[in-house]
Every structure is written in structure tokens, then in C-alpha cells.
Design a protein around this motif. Structure first.
Motif, PDB file in Angstrom:
ATOM      1  N   GLY A   1       0.186  -1.169  -0.708  1.00 15.25           N
ATOM      2  CA  GLY A   1       0.256   0.020  -0.138  1.00 15.25           C
ATOM      3  C   GLY A   1       1.091   1.281   0.108  1.00 15.25           C
ATOM      4  O   GLY A   1       0.611   2.091  -0.952  1.00 15.25           O
ATOM      5  N   MET A   2       1.798   1.429   0.830  1.00 13.87           N
ATOM      6  CA  MET A   2       2.760   2.869   0.333  1.00 13.87           C
ATOM      7  C   MET A   2       3.533   2.647  -0.538  1.00 13.87           C
ATOM      8  O   MET A   2       3.408   3.616  -1.407  1.00 13.87           O
ATOM      9  CB  MET A   2       4.180   2.303   1.980  1.00 13.87           C
ATOM     10  N   ILE A   3       4.062   1.644  -1.133  1.00 18.94           N
ATOM     11  CA  ILE A   3       4.701   1.691  -2.227  1.00 18.94           C
ATOM     12  C   ILE A   3       3.429   2.156  -3.184  1.00 18.94           C
ATOM     13  O   ILE A   3       3.577   2.878  -4.171  1.00 18.94           O
ATOM     14  CB  ILE A   3       5.206   0.608  -3.290  1.00 18.94           C
ATOM     15  N   SER A   4       2.397   1.859  -3.284  1.00 19.49           N
ATOM     16  CA  SER A   4       0.890   1.854  -4.506  1.00 19.49           C
ATOM     17  C   SER A   4       1.109   3.412  -4.833  1.00 19.49           C
ATOM     18  O   SER A   4       0.300   4.552  -4.948  1.00 19.49           O
ATOM     19  CB  SER A   4       0.052   1.237  -3.823  1.00 19.49           C
ATOM     20  N   SER A   5       0.778   4.102  -3.321  1.00 19.17           N
ATOM     21  CA  SER A   5       0.413   5.422  -2.931  1.00 19.17           C
ATOM     22  C   SER A   5       1.468   6.466  -3.147  1.00 19.17           C
ATOM     23  O   SER A   5       1.312   7.430  -3.672  1.00 19.17           O
ATOM     24  CB  SER A   5      -0.088   5.578  -1.007  1.00 19.17           C
ATOM     25  N   VAL A   6       2.420   6.141  -2.874  1.00 21.51           N
ATOM     26  CA  VAL A   6       3.567   6.699  -3.757  1.00 21.51           C
ATOM     27  C   VAL A   6       3.897   7.389  -4.907  1.00 21.51           C
ATOM     28  O   VAL A   6       4.183   8.312  -5.434  1.00 21.51           O
ATOM     29  CB  VAL A   6       5.529   6.529  -2.771  1.00 21.51           C
ATOM     30  N   LYS A   7       3.780   5.885  -5.715  1.00 24.74           N
ATOM     31  CA  LYS A   7       3.384   5.504  -7.431  1.00 24.74           C
ATOM     32  C   LYS A   7       2.478   6.762  -7.760  1.00 24.74           C
ATOM     33  O   LYS A   7       2.897   7.172  -8.621  1.00 24.74           O
ATOM     34  CB  LYS A   7       3.468   3.944  -7.230  1.00 24.74           C
ATOM     35  N   GLU A   8       1.238   6.306  -7.061  1.00 30.38           N
ATOM     36  CA  GLU A   8       0.469   7.796  -7.874  1.00 30.38           C
ATOM     37  C   GLU A   8       0.693   8.831  -7.413  1.00 30.38           C
ATOM     38  O   GLU A   8      -0.103   9.567  -8.482  1.00 30.38           O
ATOM     39  CB  GLU A   8      -0.972   7.059  -6.792  1.00 30.38           C
ATOM     40  N   LEU A   9       0.753   8.987  -6.398  1.00 30.53           N
ATOM     41  CA  LEU A   9       1.380  10.486  -6.218  1.00 30.53           C
ATOM     42  C   LEU A   9       2.578  11.056  -7.338  1.00 30.53           C
ATOM     43  O   LEU A   9       2.863  12.101  -8.306  1.00 30.53           O
ATOM     44  CB  LEU A   9       2.714  10.880  -4.568  1.00 30.53           C
ATOM     45  N   LEU A  10       3.701   9.431  -7.656  1.00 28.81           N
ATOM     46  CA  LEU A  10       4.077  10.372  -8.758  1.00 28.81           C
ATOM     47  C   LEU A  10       4.136  10.321 -10.297  1.00 28.81           C
ATOM     48  O   LEU A  10       4.650  10.330 -10.864  1.00 28.81           O
ATOM     49  CB  LEU A  10       5.902   9.849  -8.745  1.00 28.81           C
ATOM     50  N   GLU A  11       2.972   9.547 -10.130  1.00 28.44           N
ATOM     51  CA  GLU A  11       1.723   9.635 -11.401  1.00 28.44           C
ATOM     52  C   GLU A  11       2.624  11.041 -12.584  1.00 28.44           C
ATOM     53  O   GLU A  11       1.779  10.742 -13.491  1.00 28.44           O
ATOM     54  CB  GLU A  11       1.024   9.011 -11.585  1.00 28.44           C
ATOM     55  N   LEU A  12       1.524  11.570 -11.634  1.00 26.42           N
ATOM     56  CA  LEU A  12       2.169  13.241 -12.639  1.00 26.42           C
ATOM     57  C   LEU A  12       2.057  14.528 -12.138  1.00 26.42           C
ATOM     58  O   LEU A  12       3.232  14.924 -12.493  1.00 26.42           O
ATOM     59  CB  LEU A  12       0.321  13.787 -12.933  1.00 26.42           C
TER      60      LEU A  12
END
Length: 573
Positions: free
Chosen positions: A319-330
Motif C-alpha cells: 500500500g505504501m508503494i502504491s500510494s507513493v507511485k500514485e503521487l509520482l504518476e503526474l
């Protein structure tokens, strides 16, 4: 091991914790289990069954007083924390170590292991027997104050809930008194009425809201949306005036909030208000579960920054990885920052982002981190490693990105005065991965800081734009006392004014008055207040005199100034 260079850089980095809370003594009534979950009451009994809790349970020492003693004793995590504290791998040995060592020693050990160089503390959270900000300076080189604009009688508005104008005035006074000591402000409006802030809330509606709050009696707890919106907008104006970032709670983090109203997309009307286009707004807690929405806002609004504290370590590792990845998507990487959101215990600072365990790094790389401790350094490593694998970043660019995320962005945003050697940063050109930056400088090279003397003439000090951004925005520029004694006929102090060339004031720019100069494309202008020191108004300041007169008119005659007219001479090119 192709990513060993990136791993080593992240492991050795001294980080800036851009949002945390105070530590409490061991004798505090604070229930330590509350630092492991956002649940409270009956819901807390289910906390030990979450993935994030199980990951944290064996690492955080005080949890050993709670559930699953046998399981914890046998766990690898207990062996790791025992090894960290240098004790035998048993519950009794770890407990004895904590008792004998005391809070000072444990705090020192946790902060050192976490590699934290700087913490920015929101000291407004009510905690039993909490240590003050000064106490935390025993463990890290720099501690900053990110002051809360809390919405209850227990904090910034203590004992002044009588008149709306008194509340508004008190916010200004409080910030003026501490402007030189704080690095930012914080709002928890999301807890009470949500983020659909009305930037045009009327004074009448706010006064009605205040009346409703007062009728309920004490203890005062503000839930009226109009009143909260009024205080929020006024706080944002003050943040703009003093060039302070404003942290805004978004997403999860408190049972009081209605999560449907904590979506940062509700801020769109506020973000598009031209009055606040130059504010710097930090969305806290990865806006979870609205991380993609937060990333979108940071990509299109130059004033929006992101922080992923609380998401680490409260979520499961994936979940941590997914959240940080989503922040960096845009979002531009230079707008994403780390924090622990640590509270009450030094272990929560350690939990937020402890170092890699080198003995497990090869196993972790091979097994997708399924058996590795769930920590921020590892999360960021995993996210940046995947970006390199996908050819979004080179190894060099990923290392620079990690410096921005863990330290550089926060240092620049909060204007932290800390030596680069303490955080291991080297001056370098911005790498090519940057897809967004702060508000563009255009080609402006000079800023005019305007003031009016006693004869009504407009005068100015001119400074280079870089110096204005680096120094003058926050600390002002010097001006001799004699400048306010000049007549319109002689460029020198008038007789018997007692204002001489000895001594000086500070011209403090009012950023809400910033304008481009149409006929001077290379210059900008801003009006200034006169302070003896930042936050301490000079009695001869014309703008301050106008405020005093306006207050007298309001208090004694119930007259409100709407417009002040001046006769300006101008030229047309």
C-alpha cells in the motif's frame, strides 16, 4: 545488484522530516497503541489484525505490553529490535533495556538510526506532558516550528471567542509575534467541515456561525462551516503575507473527518482564486486514498506540493508503494516530500523511515520486499528502482530524485537554514526529470519595494529578484529612520522630527500587493510595511497608522472603511 549505487545513496542520506509531532515522557497518559492505528474506541481492538499493524507491532517496543506476546517473542522482528537495542532476543530483555535506558537514550538511538537531520514539528496537538520543541533539539541539528491554526478554544484562539474581528485580528497578532520563529502553518479544517472551502464566505455568515458555536457553551468546538471557512481564508491570507507554506490535512488521519469531504479535489475553487495563486500549499498524508487526485492537483497548480507522511508506515508495504507511485504518476518529483507524521514516541520517528537492513537487501531485491521491514527508504527505493527498470529514470536521475524527496524540496520550500553537509546534498543543476517547478521566474531581474513617506511621496528600494526570493521576502530590507522625516522640498530629515540617520527599520513586503510592472517587463513591485523587526510594526508606518485609524472607527463609531482613494499621477507610453 545493478541498483546498489541507488540503494547506498538512499541508505546514507540524512533526511528532513517535514511534518511530525512532539514526543511525550514515558509517564504520559498517551496510549501508545494510538500511534499504531488511526482507529479509536472499539475499532482499535481490530487494529492488530491489519497488515500495517502486524508489520509495526514487533518493531515498536511498547506494543509488547499488548497483544500476541508469544507470537511476538518468536518473530523475526522481535529479534531485529532486540539486535537494534543490543539485548538478548527476548521480551524481558527488551523491556528491561527500555526501562533502564530511559527516554533520552532511546530517543537518541532512534533518531540516529533513522538518519534524521531536521524535523518540523506541529506542536499544536494536545498530548499529556508533551516535551516542548526545544527539547527535541537534543537529538537533531535543526528543529522547526510548523504552527497549527487549530479550530478550537484550546489553541490559537484561546479565550477570545466573542467577536469575529477579534479572532481574525488575533490570528495576525499570533503569527506576527512568531513569524521569525516558524517555518509554516497548518490547518485541520478537513477534520471539521471538509475541504470544500468557500473563498468568498461572507462576514455575516461567519458571524452567524460564531453565534451558533457560542450558544452551545463550553468547551467550544467549532463545526460551523462558514466560520471555519472564514478562519481558514484569513489564515491563508496571513500565510501569504508572511510567505509561509500552509500544510493542509487531506485524506485519512482522524475519525472526526468525513472522508468524502477530505478529497483534495474539493480545494479546486480555492486554488483557482487569483488572490492565493502565489500561496504554497502542502497536501499532507499522501491524501490517501486520494493520492491520484493529489498528484493531479500538483501537476496543474504551481502552488500545490505533496507530503506522504502517515501513509508510511500506516499502510501495508505494498500500500505504501502504491500510494507513493500514485503521487509520482503526474506530480513533479520536486513537489513530493517525506515526513513521518511521528507522534508521542521516538519509535514512531524510527518507524517512519529507518535505514535498510543490509543483511536482507539482496533477499528483498529478489523477493519483491515481501519479507523486508516496511519503511520509507525501502518504499522510495522500490518506487525509484521500478522507474529505472521502466526507463523513466536513469540511476543518476533516481539518486537526484531521492535527494529531492527526502531533503532538498523541504529545505527550499520551508527556507530551512541548514548546511548541505548535514544532509549530504551537493549543489547541482536540476536534472532532466523535472517536469514542474515553482512559480516561473519569467525574465524578471529586479523587484521594487514601495513605501510612502510622510509627505505622501512614493519611494522604493530595488533589489535583485534572487535576493528578494532568498532573503527579502521573509526578512525585509533595511531603511534608515530619517527616510520618514523627509519633506517634499528637501531630500533630508525635517527639523525637530527626532528621526535621524541613526537606526533603521525593516521594509517587510506585503506579498498580497505584488504586481508586475506593465511598462517595465524586467521588474516587479510590491508594497511594504515598516517594522522595527519582522513582526513588530513601527509606529510611524503609514499603512500601520491606517490600520489603527480603521480599528478606532470600527470600535468607537462602528464605521468600516471600504475604499481609500489616492490621487496618482501617471504616464502613458
Amino acid at each position: 545488484m545493478a541498483f546498489a549505487e541507488l540503494k547506498e545513496a538512499i541508505e546514507k542520506m540524512k533526511v528532513v522530516d517535514s511534518h511530525a509531532h512532539s514526543i511525550v515522557p514515558l509517564a504520559s497518559s498517551f496510549a501508545f497503541i494510538n500511534s499504531l492505528s488511526e482507529a479509536t474506541g472499539d475499532a482499535l481492538s481490530f487494529a492488530p489484525y491489519s497488515l500495517s499493524f502486524k508489520a509495526m507491532a514487533a518493531t515498536l517496543l511498547l506494543l509488547l505490553f499488548f497483544l500476541f506476546f508469544n507470537l511476538i517473542n518468536q518473530s523475526r522482528n522481535l529479534r531485529e529490535i532486540a539486535e537494534f537495542y543490543g539485548t538478548e532476543s527476548s521480551l524481558d530483555a527488551v523491556e528491561q533495556y527500555r526501562r533502564l535506558s530511559g527516554l533520552q537514550a532511546i530517543s537518541s538511538k532512534c533518531f540516529k538510526a533513522a538518519g534524521i537531520s531536521t524535523i518540523l514539528i506541529d506542536d499544536g496537538l494536545k498530548l499529556d506532558k508533551k516535551h516542548d520543541i526545544q527539547w527535541h533539539k537534543n537529538f537533531v541539528p535543526f528543529v522547526g516550528d510548523a504552527r497549527s491554526i487549530y479550530l478550537d478554544i484550546g489553541c490559537i484562539h484561546r479565550n477570545i471567542f466573542e467577536k469575529l474581528e477579534v479572532i481574525s485580528f488575533q490570528i495576525v497578532i499570533d503569527v506576527c509575534n512568531i513569524a521569525n520563529e516558524i517555518v509554516g502553518l497548518k490547518s485541520i479544517a478537513a477534520y471539521r467541515s471538509g475541504l470544500e472551502i468557500n473563498p468568498h464566505v461572507t462576514r455575516e455568515d461567519a458571524e452567524i456561525g460564531l453565534s451558533e458555536v457560542l450558544q452551545r457553551g463550553k468547551p467550544v468546538r467549532i463545526t460551523n462551516k462558514s466560520l471555519i471557512d472564514h478562519i481558514f481564508i484569513h489564515g491563508l491570507e496571513v500565510a501569504l503575507q508572511f510567505d509561509l507554506p500552509l500544510q493542509i490535512h487531506t485524506g485519512f488521519g482522524d475519525k472526526d473527518l468525513d472522508l468524502r469531504l477530505a478529497n483534495p479535489l474539493h480545494l479546486r475553487t480555492l486554488l483557482e482564486d487569483k488572490r492565493f495563486s502565489r500561496c504554497r500549499i502542502v497536501l499532507l498524508h499522501a491524501s490517501y486514498p486520494f493520492s491520484k487526485e493529489a498528484s493531479y492537483l500538483a501537476s496543474i497548480y504551481p502552488q500545490v506540493y505533496l507530503d506522504f507522511g502517515l501513509a508510511i508506515p500506516k499502510l501495508s508495504f505494498h500500500g505504501m508503494i502504491s500510494s507513493v507511485k500514485e503521487l509520482l504518476e503526474l506530480a513533479p518529483i520536486k513537489k513530493v516530500m517525506f515526513s513521518t507524521d511521528a507522534v508521542a514516541t521516538p519509535e514512531t520517528y524510527y518507524l517512519g523511515q529507518s535505514k535498510f537492513r543490509s543483511a536482507h537487501i539482496i533477499e528483498w531485491l529478489e523477493n519483491d520486499a515481501s519479507d523486508c521491514a516496511k519503511r520509507a527508504r525501502e518504499v522510495v527505493f522500490s518506487v525509484l528502482r521500478d522507474s529505472c527498470i521502466d526507463h523513466d529514470l536513469s540511476i543518476t536521475e533516481a539518486i537526484e530524485a531521492s535527494k529531492d524527496i527526502f531533503a532538498r524540496t523541504a529545505i527550499q520550500l520551508y527556507k530551512i537554514n541548514i548546511g548541505e553537509e548535514l544532509v549530504g546534498l551537493k549543489a547541482s543543476e536540476s536534472p532532466s526529470y523535472v517536469i514542474g517547478t515553482n512559480v516561473p521566474e519569467h525574465s524578471v531581474s529586479l523587484v521594487r519595494i514601495l513605501w510612502a513617506d510622510a509627505s505622501g511621496q512614493h519611494r522604493c528600494r530595488v533589489v535583485p529578484k534572487k535576493r528578494f526570493n532568498d532573503v527579502v521576502r521573509k526578512n525585509g530590507v533595511g531603511l534608515t529612520f530619517a527616510c520618514m522625516a523627509m519633506s517634499s522640498a528637501v531630500d533630508g530629515p525635517a527639523d525637530e522630527t527626532n528621526l535621524t540617520g541613526t537606526g533603521e527599520i525593516r521594509l517587510m513586503p506585503d506579498l498580497s500587493t505584488w504586481r508586475e510592472i506593465p511598462w517595465k517587463k524586467q521588474e516587479e513591485m510590491v508594497l511594504a510595511d515598516m517594522h522595527l523587526k519582522p513582526g513588530d510594526a513601527w509606529e510611524y508606518c503609514p499603512r500601520e497608522a491606517l490600520r489603527r485609524v480603521s480599528k478606532v472607527l470600527k470600535d468607537e463609531f462602528n464605521l468600516v472603511r471600504q475604499v481609500v482613494c489616492h490621487a496618482y499621477e501617471f504616464t502613458l507610453n
